[in-house]
Design a protein around this motif. Sequence first.
Motif, short mmCIF file in Angstrom:
data_model
loop_
_atom_site.label_atom_id
_atom_site.label_comp_id
_atom_site.label_asym_id
_atom_site.label_seq_id
_atom_site.Cartn_x
_atom_site.Cartn_y
_atom_site.Cartn_z
N ALA A 1 0.84 -1.20 0.00
CA ALA A 1 0.00 0.00 0.00
C ALA A 1 0.87 1.25 0.00
O ALA A 1 0.59 2.22 -0.71
CB ALA A 1 -0.93 -0.02 1.21
N GLU A 2 1.94 1.22 0.78
CA GLU A 2 2.87 2.35 0.82
C GLU A 2 3.57 2.53 -0.53
O GLU A 2 3.67 3.64 -1.05
CB GLU A 2 3.91 2.09 1.91
CG GLU A 2 4.97 3.15 2.06
CD GLU A 2 6.01 2.74 3.09
OE1 GLU A 2 7.20 3.02 2.84
OE2 GLU A 2 5.66 2.15 4.12
N TRP A 3 4.05 1.43 -1.11
CA TRP A 3 4.76 1.50 -2.39
C TRP A 3 3.87 1.96 -3.53
O TRP A 3 4.35 2.53 -4.50
CB TRP A 3 5.35 0.14 -2.75
CG TRP A 3 6.36 -0.39 -1.78
CD1 TRP A 3 7.15 0.33 -0.92
CD2 TRP A 3 6.68 -1.76 -1.57
NE1 TRP A 3 7.94 -0.53 -0.19
CE2 TRP A 3 7.67 -1.81 -0.57
CE3 TRP A 3 6.23 -2.95 -2.12
CZ2 TRP A 3 8.22 -3.00 -0.12
CZ3 TRP A 3 6.77 -4.14 -1.67
CH2 TRP A 3 7.76 -4.16 -0.68
N GLN A 4 2.56 1.68 -3.44
CA GLN A 4 1.63 2.05 -4.51
C GLN A 4 1.15 3.48 -4.43
O GLN A 4 0.51 3.97 -5.36
CB GLN A 4 0.42 1.11 -4.51
CG GLN A 4 0.77 -0.28 -4.99
CD GLN A 4 -0.40 -1.24 -4.90
OE1 GLN A 4 -1.28 -1.10 -4.06
NE2 GLN A 4 -0.39 -2.24 -5.76
N MET A 5 1.47 4.17 -3.35
CA MET A 5 1.07 5.58 -3.25
C MET A 5 1.69 6.36 -4.39
O MET A 5 2.82 6.10 -4.81
CB MET A 5 1.50 6.15 -1.89
CG MET A 5 0.74 5.55 -0.73
SD MET A 5 1.39 6.04 0.87
CE MET A 5 1.26 7.79 0.80
N GLU A 6 0.92 7.30 -4.91
CA GLU A 6 1.36 8.03 -6.10
C GLU A 6 2.70 8.71 -5.92
O GLU A 6 3.55 8.70 -6.81
CB GLU A 6 0.30 9.06 -6.49
CG GLU A 6 0.57 9.70 -7.82
CD GLU A 6 -0.57 10.60 -8.25
OE1 GLU A 6 -0.27 11.66 -8.81
OE2 GLU A 6 -1.73 10.24 -8.01
N ALA B 1 5.44 0.42 -6.83
CA ALA B 1 4.76 -0.83 -7.16
C ALA B 1 3.57 -0.55 -8.06
O ALA B 1 2.79 0.36 -7.82
CB ALA B 1 4.29 -1.54 -5.89
N TYR B 2 3.43 -1.37 -9.08
CA TYR B 2 2.33 -1.22 -10.03
C TYR B 2 1.45 -2.46 -10.07
O TYR B 2 0.45 -2.50 -10.75
CB TYR B 2 2.87 -0.95 -11.43
CG TYR B 2 3.80 -2.04 -11.92
CD1 TYR B 2 3.32 -3.19 -12.54
CD2 TYR B 2 5.17 -1.94 -11.71
CE1 TYR B 2 4.18 -4.19 -12.95
CE2 TYR B 2 6.03 -2.93 -12.13
CZ TYR B 2 5.54 -4.05 -12.75
OH TYR B 2 6.38 -5.05 -13.15
N TRP B 3 1.82 -3.51 -9.34
CA TRP B 3 1.14 -4.79 -9.42
C TRP B 3 0.08 -4.93 -8.33
O TRP B 3 0.07 -4.18 -7.36
CB TRP B 3 2.15 -5.93 -9.31
CG TRP B 3 2.96 -5.90 -8.04
CD1 TRP B 3 2.63 -6.48 -6.84
CD2 TRP B 3 4.21 -5.25 -7.82
NE1 TRP B 3 3.61 -6.24 -5.91
CE2 TRP B 3 4.58 -5.49 -6.49
CE3 TRP B 3 5.06 -4.50 -8.63
CZ2 TRP B 3 5.77 -5.00 -5.94
CZ3 TRP B 3 6.24 -4.02 -8.08
CH2 TRP B 3 6.58 -4.27 -6.76
#
Length: 125
Positions: free
Chosen positions: A43-48, A53-55
Motif C-alpha cells: 500500500a505504501e509502495w503504490q502511493m502516487e 509498485a504497479y502490481w
Amino acid sequence: MTTHTVQDLATETLRFLGKLEAQEEAAAEDYAHIARVYRGKLAEWQMEDVGLAYWIEEEIPDEAFHYVYRLIAQDVASAYGTVPPTEMDDNGQMITCGLKGLRGLKRIMARAPSGLPVTTFASFM
C-alpha cells in the motif's frame, strides 16, 4: 509475464533469512505474518508520490520479486530472531538486504526521461 504469489513471497523470505530449507514451505502463521507486513508495504509502495509498485497483491512480477522479498526480510527478521542479512552492492559496499531491495525496486520503476521540460510550481505564478 511470470508472477509470484504472497505464499511464494513468505516462503522465499523465510528461506532468505535461513529459517526454511529449500524443500520447505512457510507455515500458516508465518504466511499470515509476512502477508500482513507485505500488504502494508505494498500500500505504501503504490502511493502516487512513492510509485514503487504497479502490481496487484497476489501477482508480484518476477522482475520485482527478488527485491520485494529482500525488503520484507528486512522488516520481519527480528520477529524470527535474526538480523537482516547484509549483501554487497554494485560498488562493493556492504549494505542491508532492505537497501538492496529498495535500490532494485527504484531501478525497475525508474522512468526514462521524456525530454519534456520540467515545470515547477513557481512558473505558474
